[in-house]
Design an enzyme around this catalytic site. Structure first.
Site, PDB file in Angstrom:
ATOM      1  N   GLU A  62       0.801  -1.227   0.000  1.00  0.00           N
ATOM      2  CA  GLU A  62       0.000   0.000   0.000  1.00  0.00           C
ATOM      3  C   GLU A  62       0.840   1.286   0.000  1.00  0.00           C
ATOM      4  OE1 GLU A  62      -2.466   0.897   3.416  1.00  0.00           O
ATOM      5  OE2 GLU A  62      -4.018   1.730   2.130  1.00  0.00           O
ATOM      6  N   HIS A  73       0.285  13.326  -7.997  1.00  0.00           N
ATOM      7  CA  HIS A  73      -0.543  14.407  -7.438  1.00  0.00           C
ATOM      8  C   HIS A  73       0.293  15.648  -7.107  1.00  0.00           C
ATOM      9  CE1 HIS A  73      -4.589  12.359  -6.662  1.00  0.00           C
ATOM     10  NE2 HIS A  73      -3.897  11.598  -7.483  1.00  0.00           N
ATOM     11  N   ASP A  88       7.386  19.805  -7.194  1.00  0.00           N
ATOM     12  CA  ASP A  88       8.165  20.687  -6.316  1.00  0.00           C
ATOM     13  C   ASP A  88       7.943  20.407  -4.830  1.00  0.00           C
ATOM     14  OD1 ASP A  88       5.575  21.529  -6.031  1.00  0.00           O
ATOM     15  OD2 ASP A  88       5.964  23.652  -6.406  1.00  0.00           O
ATOM     16  N   SER A  90       5.146  20.744  -3.254  1.00  0.00           N
ATOM     17  CA  SER A  90       4.161  21.657  -2.660  1.00  0.00           C
ATOM     18  C   SER A  90       3.019  20.898  -1.995  1.00  0.00           C
ATOM     19  CB  SER A  90       3.603  22.624  -3.714  1.00  0.00           C
ATOM     20  OG  SER A  90       2.944  21.909  -4.741  1.00  0.00           O
ATOM     21  N   HIS A 195      -1.580   2.229 -12.691  1.00  0.00           N
ATOM     22  CA  HIS A 195      -2.765   1.602 -12.086  1.00  0.00           C
ATOM     23  C   HIS A 195      -2.659   0.081 -12.092  1.00  0.00           C
ATOM     24  CE1 HIS A 195      -5.709   5.287 -12.242  1.00  0.00           C
ATOM     25  NE2 HIS A 195      -4.696   5.449 -11.421  1.00  0.00           N
ATOM     26  N   ASP A 213      -6.446  -4.189 -10.770  1.00  0.00           N
ATOM     27  CA  ASP A 213      -6.266  -5.424 -11.549  1.00  0.00           C
ATOM     28  C   ASP A 213      -6.057  -6.564 -10.570  1.00  0.00           C
ATOM     29  OD1 ASP A 213      -3.569  -5.470 -10.819  1.00  0.00           O
ATOM     30  OD2 ASP A 213      -2.785  -5.321 -12.848  1.00  0.00           O
ATOM     31  N   ASP A 220       2.561  -5.568 -14.083  1.00  0.00           N
ATOM     32  CA  ASP A 220       2.398  -6.355 -15.313  1.00  0.00           C
ATOM     33  C   ASP A 220       1.319  -5.720 -16.186  1.00  0.00           C
ATOM     34  OD1 ASP A 220       0.061  -6.930 -13.993  1.00  0.00           O
ATOM     35  OD2 ASP A 220       0.526  -9.034 -13.634  1.00  0.00           O
TER      36      ASP A 220
END
Ligand code: HEM
Length: 374
Positions: A62, A73, A88, A90, A195, A213, A220
């Site tokens: 995780e 993000h 940067d 932030s 993902h 998945d 993979d």
């Protein structure tokens, strides 16, 4: 003629020796490891610390998934039209602003987990986020060894709001947002290989840890296969309200599951955005091209991540410390259809080439287990 051949051979030998000497020139750090640039030595103690104390001894679990998501993000807070500092740091430095953005729901957990390491070492938050992402991904078999460049200065401002794509966004809006950060539609698909090692906690808070998945600990191509399985119709959009589990952050869900399209595999979640990108004429063929091309997926993901990791930065001011990143293990499985599925369950979307023929995993259909939270 013979003389010419001899001089060519001699030149080749000298060139090879010169080149390999240049390539192999390395410095030995105080901690004993070697690297091409002495300034990268500071990273080895951080590497050991985060592998032991952030990534549970080197797992692809995780915290790795969340750290990879955090690289995105932070970096995507960059716009050719609206500004923003990109990669940067932030999202940590100005967390009081950015963690309140709806698209950052749940990101506070990994920000809380990473902040003590940023404070402990002489490293900027922007460098730490991208370093932790690259180290973390190296724990996932099948991943490429990501590039890592060191030297991002401290962030000076929070990112503008509204720059992080959300699962209920249309393909038009997602591609436009990425284009505004400098990415092509092919690069968007390549980035979404992330993902493959991912799960959702808050898209539907009643089923936390739902993977995208069936192999969330392996980098993979199953993500690109399983998103192409026929599913139920995508739900209509439901207005977002501030609700649910965590009082400080709005989440995606109201009475239905905003941004979620039902996966045909029990236990698995398919984001509406992933389902639509797998089927859109601008992205479907690149999506399908990764199904049996682990190497192509790795290379294109690596290239797109290298670009994303320095959004808003001047590459000339950064030092290449990529050789500090561990070399990931390879995958041992081959691309396959989940048990009980056949080629008839594939929803062909690329109009110029057929979906590759895959064999079905033996055994009865099973439910995909959630990614355990640590
Ligand atoms: C169209 C663009 C994207 C959308 C709409 C999107 C949306 C999401 C959502 C809704 C989640 C689940 C969050 C939760 O409920 O816990 C998620 C997870 C994740 N995303 Fe994305 N994402 C996008 C692109 C990316 C990119 C470019 C990366 C990295 C390069 C990335 C990496 C991840 C990872 C690793 C996770 C799993 C986090 C975990 O397991 O805790 N995503 N994404």
């Amino acid at each position: 003629m013979a003389l010419n051949l001899l001089s060519a051979l001699l030149l080749a030998t000298v060139t090879t020796r010169f080149t390999s000497a240049a390539i192999t020139k390395r410095v030995t750090c105080p901690t004993g490891e070697t690297t091409t640039n002495a300034e990268c030595c500071v990273l080895f103690p951080i590497l050991d610390d985060i592998q032991a104390n952030l990534f549970d001894g080197g797992e692809c679990g995780e915290e790795v998934h969340e750290s990879l998501r955090l690289t995105f993000h932070d970096a995507i807070g960059f716009s050719l039209s609206q500004g923003g500092g990109g990669a940067d740091g932030s999202i940590i430095t100005f967390g009081s602003v950015e963690l309140a953005f709806a698209a950052n729901a749940g990101v506070d957990d990994i920000v809380d987990a990473q902040t003590p390491f940023v404070n402990k070492y002489n490293i900027s938050a922007g460098d730490f986020i991208q370093f932790a992402g690259a180290v973390g991904v190296s724990n996932c078999p099948g991943a490429p060894r990501l590039e890592f460049l060191l030297g991002r200065p401290a962030a000076t401002a929070a990112s503008p709001a509204g720059l992080i794509p959300e699962p209920q966004d249309s393909v038009d809006s997602i591609l436009a947002r990425f284009a505004d950060a400098g990415f092509s539609s092919d690069e968007v698909v390549a980035l979404l290989a992330s993902h493959s090692v991912a799960a959702a906690d808050l898209v539907d808070p009643t089923i936390p840890g739902s993977p995208f998945d069936s192999t969330p600990a392996v980098f993979d191509t199953q993500f690109f296969i399983e998103t192409q399985l026929k599913g139920t119709a995508f739900p209509g959009l439901i207005a977002i309200s501030t609700c649910c589990r965590e009082t400080t952050h709005p989440v995606f869900r109201t009475s239905g599951n905003v941004g979620e399209a039902e996966s045909p595999l029990a236990g698995e979640m398919r984001l509406q955005s992933d389902g639509l990108l797998a089927r859109d004429s601008r992205t479907a063929c690149t999506w399908q091209s990764f199904v049996v091309d682990q190497t192509g997926m790795q290379n294109q993901f690596k290239a797109a991540m290298a670009k994303m990791a320095i959004l808003g930065q001047n590459k000339a001011n950064l030092i290449d410390c990529s050789d500090v990143i561990p070399v990931p293990q390879g995958v041992t499985t081959t691309p396959h259809l989940p048990a009980n599925k056949t080629m008839d369950d594939i929803e062909q979307a690329c109009s110029t080439s057929r979906f590759p023929t895959l064999t079905t995993d033996p055994g009865p259909a099973t439910s995909v287990p959630p990614v355990p939270s640590s």
